[in-house]
Design a protein around this motif. Sequence first.
Motif, PDB file in Angstrom:
ATOM      1  N   GLU A 294      -4.333  -0.205  -3.202  1.00 33.95           N
ATOM      2  CA  GLU A 294      -4.801   1.104  -2.764  1.00 33.95           C
ATOM      3  C   GLU A 294      -4.241   2.399  -2.881  1.00 33.95           C
ATOM      4  O   GLU A 294      -3.778   3.343  -2.323  1.00 33.95           O
ATOM      5  CB  GLU A 294      -4.619   0.528  -1.046  1.00 33.95           C
ATOM      6  CG  GLU A 294      -5.476  -0.714  -1.040  1.00 33.95           C
ATOM      7  CD  GLU A 294      -5.645  -0.886   0.557  1.00 33.95           C
ATOM      8  OE1 GLU A 294      -5.015  -0.566   1.001  1.00 33.95           O
ATOM      9  OE2 GLU A 294      -5.630  -2.212   1.064  1.00 33.95           O
ATOM     10  N   GLY A 295      -3.957   2.976  -4.327  1.00 30.81           N
ATOM     11  CA  GLY A 295      -3.580   3.770  -4.232  1.00 30.81           C
ATOM     12  C   GLY A 295      -4.350   5.048  -3.903  1.00 30.81           C
ATOM     13  O   GLY A 295      -4.354   5.990  -4.318  1.00 30.81           O
ATOM     14  N   MET A 296      -6.225   4.673  -4.351  1.00 31.65           N
ATOM     15  CA  MET A 296      -6.745   5.420  -3.468  1.00 31.65           C
ATOM     16  C   MET A 296      -7.210   5.489  -2.572  1.00 31.65           C
ATOM     17  O   MET A 296      -8.499   5.961  -2.301  1.00 31.65           O
ATOM     18  CB  MET A 296      -8.032   5.326  -4.735  1.00 31.65           C
ATOM     19  CG  MET A 296      -7.663   5.109  -6.205  1.00 31.65           C
ATOM     20  SD  MET A 296      -6.972   7.360  -6.694  1.00 31.65           S
ATOM     21  CE  MET A 296      -8.963   7.652  -6.161  1.00 31.65           C
TER      22      MET A 296
ATOM     23  N   ASN B  11       0.179   5.400  -0.979  1.00 28.76           N
ATOM     24  CA  ASN B  11      -0.535   6.687  -1.944  1.00 28.76           C
ATOM     25  C   ASN B  11      -0.205   8.110  -1.439  1.00 28.76           C
ATOM     26  O   ASN B  11       0.911   7.776  -0.248  1.00 28.76           O
ATOM     27  CB  ASN B  11      -2.562   6.518  -1.589  1.00 28.76           C
ATOM     28  CG  ASN B  11      -2.765   5.716  -0.095  1.00 28.76           C
ATOM     29  OD1 ASN B  11      -2.226   6.762   0.637  1.00 28.76           O
ATOM     30  ND2 ASN B  11      -3.046   5.017   0.240  1.00 28.76           N
TER      31      ASN B  11
ATOM     32  N   THR C 205       2.688   6.841   3.285  1.00 25.74           N
ATOM     33  CA  THR C 205       4.065   6.739   1.901  1.00 25.74           C
ATOM     34  C   THR C 205       5.253   6.479   3.454  1.00 25.74           C
ATOM     35  O   THR C 205       6.427   6.856   2.697  1.00 25.74           O
ATOM     36  CB  THR C 205       4.432   8.736   1.742  1.00 25.74           C
ATOM     37  OG1 THR C 205       4.738   9.230   2.966  1.00 25.74           O
ATOM     38  CG2 THR C 205       3.525   8.989   0.714  1.00 25.74           C
TER      39      THR C 205
ATOM     40  N   ASP D  20      -9.100  10.886  -8.535  1.00 21.86           N
ATOM     41  CA  ASP D  20      -8.633   9.814  -8.872  1.00 21.86           C
ATOM     42  C   ASP D  20      -7.037  10.051  -9.454  1.00 21.86           C
ATOM     43  O   ASP D  20      -6.804   9.133  -9.662  1.00 21.86           O
ATOM     44  CB  ASP D  20      -9.705   9.021  -9.177  1.00 21.86           C
ATOM     45  CG  ASP D  20      -9.830   9.040 -10.391  1.00 21.86           C
ATOM     46  OD1 ASP D  20     -10.848  10.561 -10.417  1.00 21.86           O
ATOM     47  OD2 ASP D  20      -9.914   8.173 -11.996  1.00 21.86           O
TER      48      ASP D  20
ATOM     49  N   THR E   4       1.164  -0.948   0.166  1.00 18.82           N
ATOM     50  CA  THR E   4       0.419  -0.146   0.313  1.00 18.82           C
ATOM     51  C   THR E   4       0.783   1.263  -0.095  1.00 18.82           C
ATOM     52  O   THR E   4       1.436   1.250   1.005  1.00 18.82           O
ATOM     53  CB  THR E   4      -0.504  -0.302   1.416  1.00 18.82           C
ATOM     54  OG1 THR E   4      -1.638  -0.991   1.259  1.00 18.82           O
ATOM     55  CG2 THR E   4      -2.031   1.351   1.339  1.00 18.82           C
TER      56      THR E   4
ATOM     57  N   ALA F 153      -4.347  10.911  -8.113  1.00 19.75           N
ATOM     58  CA  ALA F 153      -3.991  10.100  -6.407  1.00 19.75           C
ATOM     59  C   ALA F 153      -2.895   9.144  -6.943  1.00 19.75           C
ATOM     60  O   ALA F 153      -1.801   9.188  -7.030  1.00 19.75           O
ATOM     61  CB  ALA F 153      -4.903   9.763  -5.789  1.00 19.75           C
ATOM     62  N   LEU F 154      -3.335   9.148  -8.589  1.00 17.06           N
ATOM     63  CA  LEU F 154      -2.169   7.760  -8.885  1.00 17.06           C
ATOM     64  C   LEU F 154      -1.502   7.933  -9.734  1.00 17.06           C
ATOM     65  O   LEU F 154      -0.516   7.341  -9.943  1.00 17.06           O
ATOM     66  CB  LEU F 154      -3.276   6.569  -9.574  1.00 17.06           C
ATOM     67  CG  LEU F 154      -4.641   6.262  -9.678  1.00 17.06           C
ATOM     68  CD1 LEU F 154      -5.283   5.140 -10.631  1.00 17.06           C
ATOM     69  CD2 LEU F 154      -3.726   4.860  -8.659  1.00 17.06           C
TER      70      LEU F 154
ATOM     71  N   VAL G  13       1.666   8.521  -7.375  1.00 15.45           N
ATOM     72  CA  VAL G  13       2.170   6.905  -7.148  1.00 15.45           C
ATOM     73  C   VAL G  13       3.155   6.697  -8.383  1.00 15.45           C
ATOM     74  O   VAL G  13       4.176   6.124  -8.205  1.00 15.45           O
ATOM     75  CB  VAL G  13       0.915   5.604  -6.603  1.00 15.45           C
ATOM     76  CG1 VAL G  13       2.120   4.561  -6.985  1.00 15.45           C
ATOM     77  CG2 VAL G  13       0.485   6.184  -5.748  1.00 15.45           C
TER      78      VAL G  13
END
Length: 323
Positions: free
Chosen positions: A230-232, A206, A210, A258, A204, A261-262, A265
Amino acid sequence: MPFSRLATATTPTAHIGLGLAAVGRPGYINLGREADLGEDRSVGALRARTHELLDAAYAQGVRYFDVARSYGRSEEFLADWLTARPDVTDVVVGSKWGYTYTAGWSADAETHEVKDHSLRTYDRQCAETAALLGDRLDLYQIHSVTPDSPALTDKDLHARLAEAAATGLTIGFSTSGPAQADAVRAALAVTVDGEPLFRTVQSTYNALETSAGPALAEAHDAGLTVIVKEGMANGRLAAPHAPDVLRAVAEETGLGADAVALAVVLREPWAGVVLSGAATLGQLASNLHAPAVDLDADQLTRLAALAEEPRAYWERRGSLPWH
């Protein structure tokens, strides 16, 4: 390793994978499931939804698909899709063992999954996975390793996993909890006959969590493929739940919260595959805009301020209801 097929792919979405945790079973902890899935969560309805997502993802360049024994019927749904499309030969399929699905296709079950990293569970679930996915399985991961997991010290299990690796199966592990970094580093030290056992790690990571970043960078430097789940943040980084700063940056980019957020990463040099957990075609389409997001230094600084203390993050995650 099968992941070399992703490293040489030409489509920008090749480094986004599709995880089926949210659509392989009627109940999960993602926010917004009432709107995403509606009332019909029958096996047939979720099978059809899964196949639509797989079709759309594949058409747009996604080549990694992620399932698990505990994700309800996710392995079955994926196996059905692969069987119906014999021309699809360029995908990488990963599954996980170590949790048993116990909800009986109910969103309201008292217990949805039970964790057990014993050799006995590995033998049982490996046979179950093989019966569904057969030689289409590329990667088999220990599900949610923590620093105290017996899977890190069980030499008999390590020997059995090494036997599977000798047949061409890639062996990996996933992590969960506030001590993910410790689990990653402990797993990197596991060897069989002097050779590292694990070739992939799924953790995980995101904008809110971190803490595993430095350990994942070490895993990457050691030659492991890093998969991010679980990047979201189980929907906490998606509209309408996204923090104000994320919404503001998304508005500046002209894309969804979204996707931003991705993108946070994807920009990490150690991130090999970043999973979308989309439950709808609209979510998938928006997630797949992530490679197009261009974040400047100011935006990255503002987003970095979202990071939470790991224990607080995991306590919040643990309080999310199955629904």
